[in-house]
Design a protein around this motif. Sequence first.
Motif, PDB file in Angstrom:
ATOM      1  N   TYR A 282       0.830  -1.212   0.000  1.00  0.00           N
ATOM      2  CA  TYR A 282       0.000   0.000   0.000  1.00  0.00           C
ATOM      3  C   TYR A 282       0.861   1.259   0.000  1.00  0.00           C
ATOM      4  CZ  TYR A 282      -4.461  -2.375   0.646  1.00  0.00           C
ATOM      5  OH  TYR A 282      -5.590  -3.149   0.447  1.00  0.00           O
ATOM      6  N   VAL A 283       1.908   1.260   0.809  1.00  0.00           N
ATOM      7  CA  VAL A 283       2.761   2.449   0.913  1.00  0.00           C
ATOM      8  C   VAL A 283       3.428   2.743  -0.427  1.00  0.00           C
ATOM      9  CG1 VAL A 283       4.855   3.373   1.976  1.00  0.00           C
ATOM     10  CG2 VAL A 283       3.136   2.221   3.388  1.00  0.00           C
ATOM     11  N   HIS A 284       3.907   1.695  -1.114  1.00  0.00           N
ATOM     12  CA  HIS A 284       4.623   1.873  -2.377  1.00  0.00           C
ATOM     13  C   HIS A 284       3.713   1.736  -3.597  1.00  0.00           C
ATOM     14  CE1 HIS A 284       8.315   2.018  -0.156  1.00  0.00           C
ATOM     15  NE2 HIS A 284       8.164   0.794   0.321  1.00  0.00           N
ATOM     16  N   ASN A 285       2.423   1.593  -3.333  1.00  0.00           N
ATOM     17  CA  ASN A 285       1.437   1.532  -4.410  1.00  0.00           C
ATOM     18  C   ASN A 285       1.710   0.389  -5.386  1.00  0.00           C
ATOM     19  OD1 ASN A 285      -0.789   2.214  -5.897  1.00  0.00           O
ATOM     20  ND2 ASN A 285       0.117   4.018  -6.875  1.00  0.00           N
TER      21      ASN A 285
ATOM     22  N   ALA B  39      -1.856  -4.087  -4.093  1.00  0.00           N
ATOM     23  CA  ALA B  39      -2.738  -3.288  -3.239  1.00  0.00           C
ATOM     24  C   ALA B  39      -4.016  -2.880  -3.969  1.00  0.00           C
ATOM     25  CB  ALA B  39      -1.999  -2.047  -2.753  1.00  0.00           C
ATOM     26  N   ASP B  40      -3.963  -2.892  -5.298  1.00  0.00           N
ATOM     27  CA  ASP B  40      -5.145  -2.583  -6.115  1.00  0.00           C
ATOM     28  C   ASP B  40      -5.763  -1.235  -5.736  1.00  0.00           C
ATOM     29  OD1 ASP B  40      -6.952  -3.089  -8.139  1.00  0.00           O
ATOM     30  OD2 ASP B  40      -8.382  -4.084  -6.804  1.00  0.00           O
ATOM     31  N   LEU B  41      -4.922  -0.226  -5.591  1.00  0.00           N
ATOM     32  CA  LEU B  41      -5.402   1.113  -5.260  1.00  0.00           C
ATOM     33  C   LEU B  41      -6.020   1.779  -6.489  1.00  0.00           C
ATOM     34  CD1 LEU B  41      -2.382   2.283  -3.071  1.00  0.00           C
ATOM     35  CD2 LEU B  41      -4.698   1.809  -2.262  1.00  0.00           C
ATOM     36  N   PRO B  42      -7.024   2.637  -6.286  1.00  0.00           N
ATOM     37  CA  PRO B  42      -7.722   3.277  -7.406  1.00  0.00           C
ATOM     38  C   PRO B  42      -6.911   4.425  -8.001  1.00  0.00           C
ATOM     39  CG  PRO B  42      -8.633   4.065  -5.340  1.00  0.00           C
ATOM     40  CD  PRO B  42      -7.613   3.012  -4.977  1.00  0.00           C
ATOM     41  N   VAL B  43      -5.827   4.096  -8.670  1.00  0.00           N
ATOM     42  CA  VAL B  43      -4.857   5.116  -9.101  1.00  0.00           C
ATOM     43  C   VAL B  43      -5.383   6.022 -10.211  1.00  0.00           C
ATOM     44  CG1 VAL B  43      -2.850   3.791  -8.371  1.00  0.00           C
ATOM     45  CG2 VAL B  43      -3.779   3.451 -10.676  1.00  0.00           C
ATOM     46  N   THR B  44      -6.476   5.624 -10.870  1.00  0.00           N
ATOM     47  CA  THR B  44      -7.016   6.462 -11.943  1.00  0.00           C
ATOM     48  C   THR B  44      -8.131   7.393 -11.460  1.00  0.00           C
ATOM     49  OG1 THR B  44      -8.616   4.755 -12.584  1.00  0.00           O
ATOM     50  CG2 THR B  44      -6.442   4.726 -13.681  1.00  0.00           C
ATOM     51  N   SER B  45      -8.344   7.418 -10.143  1.00  0.00           N
ATOM     52  CA  SER B  45      -9.430   8.231  -9.590  1.00  0.00           C
ATOM     53  C   SER B  45      -9.118   9.716  -9.730  1.00  0.00           C
ATOM     54  CB  SER B  45      -9.640   7.898  -8.111  1.00  0.00           C
ATOM     55  OG  SER B  45     -10.004   6.549  -7.944  1.00  0.00           O
ATOM     56  N   SER B  46     -10.168  10.497  -9.877  1.00  0.00           N
ATOM     57  CA  SER B  46     -10.028  11.950  -9.930  1.00  0.00           C
ATOM     58  C   SER B  46      -9.961  12.519  -8.523  1.00  0.00           C
ATOM     59  CB  SER B  46     -11.221  12.566 -10.658  1.00  0.00           C
ATOM     60  OG  SER B  46     -12.403  12.400  -9.880  1.00  0.00           O
ATOM     61  N   TYR B  47      -9.660  13.800  -8.438  1.00  0.00           N
ATOM     62  CA  TYR B  47      -9.611  14.485  -7.143  1.00  0.00           C
ATOM     63  C   TYR B  47     -10.944  14.354  -6.412  1.00  0.00           C
ATOM     64  CZ  TYR B  47      -9.730  18.345  -3.800  1.00  0.00           C
ATOM     65  OH  TYR B  47      -9.892  19.088  -2.665  1.00  0.00           O
ATOM     66  N   VAL B  48     -12.036  14.622  -7.115  1.00  0.00           N
ATOM     67  CA  VAL B  48     -13.365  14.573  -6.494  1.00  0.00           C
ATOM     68  C   VAL B  48     -13.685  13.151  -6.032  1.00  0.00           C
ATOM     69  CG1 VAL B  48     -15.843  14.864  -6.889  1.00  0.00           C
ATOM     70  CG2 VAL B  48     -14.214  16.557  -7.770  1.00  0.00           C
ATOM     71  N   GLU B  49     -13.333  12.159  -6.851  1.00  0.00           N
ATOM     72  CA  GLU B  49     -13.595  10.760  -6.476  1.00  0.00           C
ATOM     73  C   GLU B  49     -12.814  10.367  -5.228  1.00  0.00           C
ATOM     74  OE1 GLU B  49     -14.560   8.705 -10.818  1.00  0.00           O
ATOM     75  OE2 GLU B  49     -12.479   9.021 -10.182  1.00  0.00           O
ATOM     76  N   LEU B  50     -11.564  10.781  -5.167  1.00  0.00           N
ATOM     77  CA  LEU B  50     -10.755  10.468  -3.987  1.00  0.00           C
ATOM     78  C   LEU B  50     -11.289  11.180  -2.747  1.00  0.00           C
ATOM     79  CD1 LEU B  50      -7.181  10.642  -5.546  1.00  0.00           C
ATOM     80  CD2 LEU B  50      -8.368   8.586  -4.754  1.00  0.00           C
ATOM     81  N   LYS B  51     -11.676  12.425  -2.916  1.00  0.00           N
ATOM     82  CA  LYS B  51     -12.184  13.218  -1.794  1.00  0.00           C
ATOM     83  C   LYS B  51     -13.460  12.617  -1.227  1.00  0.00           C
ATOM     84  CE  LYS B  51     -13.844  17.853  -0.614  1.00  0.00           C
ATOM     85  NZ  LYS B  51     -14.176  19.208  -1.132  1.00  0.00           N
ATOM     86  N   ASN B  52     -14.306  12.057  -2.090  1.00  0.00           N
ATOM     87  CA  ASN B  52     -15.607  11.545  -1.659  1.00  0.00           C
ATOM     88  C   ASN B  52     -15.631  10.035  -1.437  1.00  0.00           C
ATOM     89  OD1 ASN B  52     -16.763  14.135  -1.810  1.00  0.00           O
ATOM     90  ND2 ASN B  52     -17.129  13.897  -4.017  1.00  0.00           N
ATOM     91  N   SER B  53     -14.480   9.401  -1.561  1.00  0.00           N
ATOM     92  CA  SER B  53     -14.447   7.942  -1.398  1.00  0.00           C
ATOM     93  C   SER B  53     -14.553   7.555   0.072  1.00  0.00           C
ATOM     94  CB  SER B  53     -13.156   7.374  -1.985  1.00  0.00           C
ATOM     95  OG  SER B  53     -12.031   7.851  -1.264  1.00  0.00           O
TER      96      SER B  53
END
Length: 224
Positions: A137-140, A144-158
Amino acid sequence: MDNSILTHDPFNVKNALDTFREEFKDIRNEGLVNTFISILKKVIFFNLTIKESNLHNTRYFNSIIYDALNAIISICKGNERYCYFDIRSLIENSLRVSLRLEDNDEMSVTSLFYRFNESGLGNYQLIKNYYSLACDYVHNNSRADLPVTSSYVELKNSHSSEERMLQRSRDLLQLISEITYIVLVVYNDEVNHIFYRKSTSLKFLVSERIYKRISELDNLKQEA
């Protein structure tokens, strides 16, 4: 479990836990709250070990507490990645505590794990596995399957689902339970002094399972 701690409470633990429960009043999942409380009991145990003993090096002990509290906050906020930042730091600080290293220690993580493995303390593989997961998770890393393509708004509201929050809290509890057992082994003299004639309080804080595990180890030492 022996509930005499509720009427005989030499360390004022019940009031501290009641305060924490008030902090979690908006969490509807009782299982999640109970898991947090189980973690916090062990945090209180670490705090008592610092406050009630004559330990000269306490920075990494305090850091365990700091990391555990921050991990709970990260879980509550749904910040899964930051939870693993806290867990990784928690493990590194725990290794230093387990090896009784001084406050100014600068040993590399690789050396820490090597020495910890050589010491034979606790479940090395469990701690190593959690550290590897945290690093994903720390090194992405892709695992970890992090949502790396998310937008700012998507990350803020996740937000994390209650199920994921509960799983992260259970992971944290399993990890800190193993760390608690190791501290009981390494700091046996200090713990016995603090909890002399207060075994009920100790059992309540660390859990009956861990208390039984350490008691069985003490019996083996006496028979040897």
